[in-house]
Scaffold this motif. Structure first.
Motif, PDB file in Angstrom:
ATOM      1  N   UNK A   9     -30.131  -5.982  20.312  1.00 40.11           N
ATOM      2  CA  UNK A   9     -29.019  -6.282  21.214  1.00 40.11           C
ATOM      3  C   UNK A   9     -28.692  -5.039  22.021  1.00 40.11           C
ATOM      4  N   UNK A  10     -28.444  -5.231  23.316  1.00 40.25           N
ATOM      5  CA  UNK A  10     -28.206  -4.114  24.227  1.00 40.25           C
ATOM      6  C   UNK A  10     -26.830  -4.288  24.855  1.00 40.25           C
ATOM      7  N   UNK A  11     -26.042  -3.229  24.849  1.00 46.13           N
ATOM      8  CA  UNK A  11     -24.706  -3.255  25.440  1.00 46.13           C
ATOM      9  C   UNK A  11     -24.530  -2.049  26.350  1.00 46.13           C
ATOM     10  N   UNK A  12     -23.950  -2.277  27.514  1.00 48.45           N
ATOM     11  CA  UNK A  12     -23.716  -1.205  28.472  1.00 48.45           C
ATOM     12  C   UNK A  12     -22.565  -0.318  28.011  1.00 48.45           C
ATOM     13  N   UNK A  13     -22.707   0.990  28.200  1.00 45.76           N
ATOM     14  CA  UNK A  13     -21.637   1.925  27.840  1.00 45.76           C
ATOM     15  C   UNK A  13     -21.083   2.635  29.067  1.00 45.76           C
ATOM     16  N   UNK A  14     -21.584   2.297  30.251  1.00 42.11           N
ATOM     17  CA  UNK A  14     -21.082   2.878  31.487  1.00 42.11           C
ATOM     18  C   UNK A  14     -20.315   1.856  32.295  1.00 42.11           C
ATOM     19  N   UNK A  15     -20.343   1.995  33.611  1.00 38.09           N
ATOM     20  CA  UNK A  15     -19.647   1.051  34.478  1.00 38.09           C
ATOM     21  C   UNK A  15     -20.617   0.142  35.224  1.00 38.09           C
ATOM     22  N   UNK A  16     -21.750  -0.143  34.612  1.00 39.52           N
ATOM     23  CA  UNK A  16     -22.715  -1.060  35.226  1.00 39.52           C
ATOM     24  C   UNK A  16     -22.098  -2.447  35.357  1.00 39.52           C
ATOM     25  N   UNK A  17     -22.395  -3.121  36.459  1.00 38.66           N
ATOM     26  CA  UNK A  17     -21.844  -4.450  36.681  1.00 38.66           C
ATOM     27  C   UNK A  17     -22.679  -5.542  36.035  1.00 38.66           C
ATOM     28  N   UNK A  18     -23.981  -5.313  35.908  1.00 36.16           N
ATOM     29  CA  UNK A  18     -24.854  -6.340  35.343  1.00 36.16           C
ATOM     30  C   UNK A  18     -26.166  -5.701  34.892  1.00 36.16           C
ATOM     31  N   UNK A  19     -26.757  -6.278  33.824  1.00 41.19           N
ATOM     32  CA  UNK A  19     -28.061  -5.835  33.329  1.00 41.19           C
ATOM     33  C   UNK A  19     -29.165  -6.829  33.668  1.00 41.19           C
ATOM     34  N   UNK A  20     -28.857  -7.788  34.531  1.00 44.07           N
ATOM     35  CA  UNK A  20     -29.839  -8.816  34.892  1.00 44.07           C
ATOM     36  C   UNK A  20     -31.043  -8.184  35.569  1.00 44.07           C
ATOM     37  N   UNK A  21     -32.238  -8.547  35.114  1.00 48.14           N
ATOM     38  CA  UNK A  21     -33.473  -8.079  35.722  1.00 48.14           C
ATOM     39  C   UNK A  21     -33.932  -6.716  35.266  1.00 48.14           C
ATOM     40  N   UNK A  22     -33.221  -6.087  34.312  1.00 49.16           N
ATOM     41  CA  UNK A  22     -33.578  -4.747  33.880  1.00 49.16           C
ATOM     42  C   UNK A  22     -34.606  -4.720  32.764  1.00 49.16           C
TER      43      UNK A  22
END
Length: 372
Positions: A109-122
């Motif tokens: 499972x991956x969770x963003x820790x910054x201010x990214x708006x979306x992880x789609x396509x990464x």
């Protein structure tokens, strides 16, 4: 309609609980062998390939991580020169099976820790996963799967679920397995009950001894049963534990009544008894209604001195009391019988919950009352 569904659910639960008491259950469904547990793994990584939805330049940690990653490929880039928004810093988590071996795959499972708006396509770049002891047990990498999206432009936002949380099915490879010795260097194993109970522990030990034909098991406490491994079975421990797991026993159950105040659901076992109790239920409804009107004198239009428009409030009080109060008596009945009696006098579900709590406070409900 809600009351009918409530009564049906209660009666069905009561019948199921009564059947469960009479049916034997495999020991493996009541607990597990001590030492069988999953191990949490955590790692830090970068998700690249985002379409401008990654961390902004304000995240210095992300820029420094990009510079560090590029240095592995003999490229020297100052962190302050990194301005890409196609990268997001993430935390990677996974659970390592107690019997995982090198080369096995597991989900991450991956969770963003910054201010990214979306992880789609990464895509997640190779990230090591460590346990609490600081050692690396797995490596994670691969395209991320996001069950949502977020698109915004000119103040318009369209979002579904949480696009800053993603997963990679079978995205991690175990590099080092964990050696689990269920015997812990002893000549026995410990079976741990999911719900500690002295009666159930004693029954489990007796069932194992009766099935295996020898005094091998002994209840150490309410949660653990010590099972001695015969010398002839130590070379084939798996077969011995298989025989132990499939021993059946009738567990003892604590009487419980579970109340969910948010949804108005009450679930109780059919064997939950109620002592002699009388319940009187009435309802008084008081309503205060206010009508606001405008007083418009005729002389206002003629410019009369001291004459003005006024706001007038007319209030009235209405009292609605049920003609007859409900009265229910119970003598040696169950919770299901009491609920049926309350339903006959058209008691709503919220009031039934309050009545059950009052019966418990009166000492007539012989069960644990669990309020969720």
């Amino acid at each position: 309609m809600m009351r009918k569904l409530f009564c049906i659910a209660l009666l069905a639960a009561a019948g199921c609980c009564q059947a469960a008491v009479n049916d034997a259950i495999r020991i493996k469904d009541l607990g597990k062998i001590s030492g069988w547990r999953e191990n949490a793994l955590t790692g830090y990584g970068l998700v690249t390939g985002l379409a401008g939805t990654g961390d902004s330049a304000r995240n210095k940690a992300t820029r420094q991580s990009i510079a560090n990653m590029l240095s592995r490929f003999d490229m020297t880039v100052v962190a302050d020169d990194v301005q890409s928004r196609n990268v997001a810093a993430v935390m990677v988590t996974a659970s390592l099976s107690p019997f995982a071996r090198a080369g096995d795959s597991m989900d991450v499972t991956i969770t963003s820790i910054g201010d990214a708006r979306s992880l789609v396509g990464g895509t997640l770049i190779l990230a090591p996963l460590k346990a609490a002891d600081g050692r690396i047990y797995a490596l994670a990498q691969g395209p991320v799967s996001v069950g949502g999206y977020k698109y915004d432009m000119n103040g318009n936002v369209q979002q579904k679920n949480h696009p800053t949380v993603a997963s990679i099915p079978a995205g991690a490879t175990v590099e080092q397995g964990i050696v689990n010795d269920v015997t812990q260097g002893r000549g026995s194993v410990t079976f741990v009950l999911s719900e500690p109970d002295y009666t159930t522990a004693s029954r489990v030990a007796a069932a194992i001894n009766a099935s295996l034909g020898s005094q091998l098991a002994q209840a150490a406490d309410a949660a653990g049963i010590e099972i001695r491994i015969p010398d002839a079975k130590r070379a084939r421990l798996s077969d011995f534990l298989m025989a132990v797991e499939n021993v059946t026993v009738t567990p003892d159950r604590r009487a419980r009544v579970v109340i969910n105040e948010r949804t108005g659901v009450v679930v109780a076992g059919g064997d939950v008894r109620i002592s002699r109790v009388a319940v009187s239920h009435g309802e008084l409804k008081v309503s205060i209604l206010t009508d606001n009107t405008v007083s418009q004198p005729l002389l206002v239009s003629h410019g009369g001195e001291g004459i003005r428009t006024a706001m007038v409030s007319n209030s009235r009080v209405e009292v609605d009391e049920r003609g007859e109060a409900g009265f229910v008596t119970a003598n040696g009945n169950t919770v299901a019988d009491l609920v049926q009696s309350l339903a006959r006098i058209k008691t709503n579900t919220r009031d039934i919950i309050s009545i059950l709590r009052a019966v418990k406070a009166a000492g007539a409900l012989h069960a644990d009352l669990v309020v969720q």
